[in-house]
Design a protein around this motif. Sequence first.
Motif, PDB file in Angstrom:
ATOM      1  N   LEU A 102      -6.382   6.689  -8.044  1.00  0.00           N
ATOM      2  CA  LEU A 102      -6.501   5.330  -7.526  1.00  0.00           C
ATOM      3  C   LEU A 102      -5.380   4.489  -8.103  1.00  0.00           C
ATOM      4  CD1 LEU A 102      -7.977   2.814  -6.264  1.00  0.00           C
ATOM      5  CD2 LEU A 102      -9.302   2.716  -8.373  1.00  0.00           C
TER       6      LEU A 102
ATOM      7  N   ARG B 243       0.830  -1.211   0.000  1.00  0.00           N
ATOM      8  CA  ARG B 243       0.000   0.000   0.000  1.00  0.00           C
ATOM      9  C   ARG B 243       0.856   1.250   0.000  1.00  0.00           C
ATOM     10  NH1 ARG B 243      -2.701   2.884   4.171  1.00  0.00           N
ATOM     11  NH2 ARG B 243      -1.933   1.389   5.699  1.00  0.00           N
TER      12      ARG B 243
ATOM     13  N   ARG C 295     -12.429   2.100  -5.177  1.00  0.00           N
ATOM     14  CA  ARG C 295     -12.454   1.603  -6.558  1.00  0.00           C
ATOM     15  C   ARG C 295     -13.856   1.605  -7.150  1.00  0.00           C
ATOM     16  NH1 ARG C 295     -14.821  -3.106  -6.269  1.00  0.00           N
ATOM     17  NH2 ARG C 295     -14.848  -4.170  -4.269  1.00  0.00           N
TER      18      ARG C 295
ATOM     19  N   GLU D 297      -4.443  -5.198  -3.134  1.00  0.00           N
ATOM     20  CA  GLU D 297      -4.265  -3.974  -2.350  1.00  0.00           C
ATOM     21  C   GLU D 297      -4.603  -2.793  -3.232  1.00  0.00           C
ATOM     22  OE1 GLU D 297      -4.222  -2.359   0.891  1.00  0.00           O
ATOM     23  OE2 GLU D 297      -3.221  -4.298   1.042  1.00  0.00           O
ATOM     24  N   SER D 298      -5.084  -1.715  -2.614  1.00  0.00           N
ATOM     25  CA  SER D 298      -5.375  -0.498  -3.353  1.00  0.00           C
ATOM     26  C   SER D 298      -5.120   0.703  -2.465  1.00  0.00           C
ATOM     27  CB  SER D 298      -6.835  -0.487  -3.850  1.00  0.00           C
ATOM     28  OG  SER D 298      -7.727  -0.437  -2.758  1.00  0.00           O
TER      29      SER D 298
ATOM     30  N   TYR E  45      -3.452  -6.303  -8.783  1.00  0.00           N
ATOM     31  CA  TYR E  45      -4.185  -7.546  -8.997  1.00  0.00           C
ATOM     32  C   TYR E  45      -3.166  -8.657  -9.251  1.00  0.00           C
ATOM     33  CZ  TYR E  45      -8.545  -4.935  -9.558  1.00  0.00           C
ATOM     34  OH  TYR E  45      -9.637  -4.135  -9.367  1.00  0.00           O
TER      35      TYR E  45
ATOM     36  N   ASP F 235     -10.993  -3.853   1.171  1.00  0.00           N
ATOM     37  CA  ASP F 235     -10.164  -3.272   2.221  1.00  0.00           C
ATOM     38  C   ASP F 235     -10.973  -2.958   3.461  1.00  0.00           C
ATOM     39  OD1 ASP F 235      -7.669  -3.262   1.040  1.00  0.00           O
ATOM     40  OD2 ASP F 235      -8.130  -1.478  -0.121  1.00  0.00           O
TER      41      ASP F 235
ATOM     42  N   LEU G  57       1.991   1.814  -3.476  1.00  0.00           N
ATOM     43  CA  LEU G  57       0.917   2.334  -4.319  1.00  0.00           C
ATOM     44  C   LEU G  57       0.645   3.806  -4.031  1.00  0.00           C
ATOM     45  CD1 LEU G  57      -1.633  -0.640  -4.244  1.00  0.00           C
ATOM     46  CD2 LEU G  57      -0.021  -0.041  -6.050  1.00  0.00           C
TER      47      LEU G  57
ATOM     48  N   LEU H  87      -8.007  -8.709  -6.631  1.00  0.00           N
ATOM     49  CA  LEU H  87      -7.513  -7.484  -6.017  1.00  0.00           C
ATOM     50  C   LEU H  87      -6.791  -7.820  -4.715  1.00  0.00           C
ATOM     51  CD1 LEU H  87      -7.459  -4.365  -5.994  1.00  0.00           C
ATOM     52  CD2 LEU H  87      -9.624  -4.441  -4.739  1.00  0.00           C
TER      53      LEU H  87
ATOM     54  N   ALA I  57      -4.119   0.208  -7.817  1.00  0.00           N
ATOM     55  CA  ALA I  57      -4.509  -1.087  -7.286  1.00  0.00           C
ATOM     56  C   ALA I  57      -3.646  -2.178  -7.898  1.00  0.00           C
ATOM     57  CB  ALA I  57      -5.988  -1.368  -7.552  1.00  0.00           C
TER      58      ALA I  57
END
Length: 813
Positions: free
Chosen positions: A48, A34, A71, A65-66, A52, A235, A37, A63, A50
């Motif tokens: 955003l 995270r 999303r 983590e974002s 995958y 999340d 990201l 998915l 993310a």
Amino acid sequence: MVSEGAAGHSTRTLRAEGALKALASGPDSPERIRQVLEQALVFAGAQLAAVYTPDEEGDLLCLVESAGVPRSVYGLRESYPVSGRSPAADVQRTGHAVWLGPRELAARAPSRRVPALDFHLAALPLHGTGGCLLAVSEDSGGFGTEARTCLELVAAAVTAPVPATAAEAGELPANAFSLAMDSGRVAVGDGILRLFGLAREDFDGNVETLLRLTVPEDLPALMSVVEADHMSIGDRELEFRILQPTGAPRWLRLHGRLLPGGEGRPARLVGTVEDTSVLRSDVTDVARVQRLAATLATAGTVRDVSQAVVSALRRPLRADRIALAELEGDRLIVTVLDPPEPEAWPELWRLEWRAEWPDAPVRAMPTLAAALREGRARIWPAGTALEPALAEVGPGGLAVLPLPAGNRMAGACLIGWDTPHDFGPDERALLTASAGLAGQALMRAHAFDAEHELVGMLQRQLLPRRLPALPGAVAVARYLPATAGLEVGGDWYDVIPLPDHHVALVIGDVQGHSTAAATVMGQMRTALRAYAVEGHPPDVVVSHANRLLADLETDLFVTCAYVDLDLESGSAWCVRAGHLPPVLRHPDGSTEIVESDGGPPLGVLPQADFPLGPLSLRPGTVLALTTDGLVESVDADIDSGLARLARDLGGCAVADLGTVADALLGNANRSDDVALLLVRYDGMASRPLRESWTVWRVPQAVGHARRFTRRTLRVWGVPASDVDAALLVVSELVTNALVHTGGQVRLGLTLVNHRLRIAVTDASPRTPVKPTSIGWEATGGRGILLVEAVSDAWGAVPVSGGKQVWSEIDLAR
């Protein structure tokens, strides 16, 4: 030669490389992913980002983590089939990055509902680990050259999360955990055990062992995360406290993600737990944006959104004043000011202070109007020449954040400093990210406010506007909607005056909180009122309403309590349909919860019995009817809540029932709707005189009725001049009943306060009609005209199985 803009972009790339290099030294964990990201949000301008990765079978990209905006705003899913046509699947199959604009996205997904936003999507492969990085930008130009370079750096820095097999074997980073949702068994790193003050040999692997160390007030929120019934794929992040052997509780932050299970494998919650006092400072602003996004996701009203934005920005920016306003036409409707005192704001604003907050005219601030037209954040340092209405907001620096929402401008946020302020790049990024989140949330909240106002108007229309004045009693009622949610509830109350100084007291609760519940509430209130006015006894009224609700074939059920009170004698009958019993406060201050047999809720069984329970009220007695929202909560069951209500009612002075009702509602927890009906029985100052006569169908029936009337009025002392008018009314009404109806006919006489009431009840539901004109040759129809001529008032009301025609004569006249 490198241009100035290119040099700036190169600097940004170098900063991204430095930040990612610093993160590379950390252990592999969901928290590290995270943090990586988050660099895409800061350096690539993404809203955003993310990650995958393939599942164990390799058929789905799931998915992991974002970071950034939820999303769901952009329609991104939890997983994508590798064989599908999604950008993620294309990247997984080809290993090449995909850059898509709004047109390409619409063309690639014609069958999917695409959100009404102009955004760009980037999909980049994760080399060496499989999977892809998805990033979204709302910039009109999409991801530029330097932004793409930064995204490539981020994709290269992402590593796969710890596999489930390693988690099960206990090979976890220090602050990571993995919880099996079916058994409650949890694998935790050594760092988490240190935070909870446990040794490895003392930990039994059950999540309950850790939950027992949680501060009780925080346990419900934590349980909503670790219980399978409360979780959905995605999340979860929250802060909670754990008890310490000495000193104040320690604040921890849990960040987790629920991973779906496969065949033979349960779903698992994986994530990290960290001490909030040791969070990395280089991601503080991004963390603030994430917390703001989480707060705005649950903000239900415009005021909630405004307060969330002000709270998120005021302290980190060290601003002296901040205002947030909606844009309506050419005016900014201010929703929150901090500080709230008028003296802290420009003179023009104080002149427009029409209510709680001012309405700031945009036309008086052309600089602000220009910023709103451009739709991007503007920052003016100290000394900039601005119109007074803006210059006085921030003499040391002013930031104006237009709040865009789709294709329109939702409002603006003004932030001002009194002393010269240096705007760093991190602050600019925080302002830009917050503006986009706030604009969308403001539009949702505005629509929600409008819907709530409409629903609230529906609720108000379905409840009585005012309670009737009662002879010998006083009634007050209160209704409080729930604050946990903004949907309309199904609680209601009613006070129904009935003939012969009876009154029906009704309180009820429809299951659920929705427009459907409000609709059923309106139907039930109307039905109970109609059946009561028809003259049915209480058990029959409730039985009819039960059959009606069953015939409506709704999935909702209704609880209610119905009390028929005789205001002359103080006696009453109570019928309960799955509802709380009445509470009585006697004149000496003692209280009683009137327990009696009741029937099931309405709508559960089409054929059900609703037994009658007797009540006796002495003058000075208060009768309380309420719904479960007042007496039931997560901390107290209904029995203890009723006992508390009785105790509080006994301690109140009942001279002013309105004050009593307000005091009782002060204990409501507001997690559910609350309806409260209080009636103080005082007794009638003058008792009516009553007599009745059953009219037999014999040739001398009218003569018998006249003799009964003359004899009764003589005993009551009615003057002879008024007796003749009464005898004429009796003759006409009894004759009409005998000629035009069948079945039993009954004559009733009532005298109260020098007003004589004559009532004839028959078995026909047809109401007598006054003729519009009568010719000389007509043989009937004059009777009703004669009754109207000698009466001060007359009419007809339905009663059980028939009707009652009545006339009133004012003897004092």
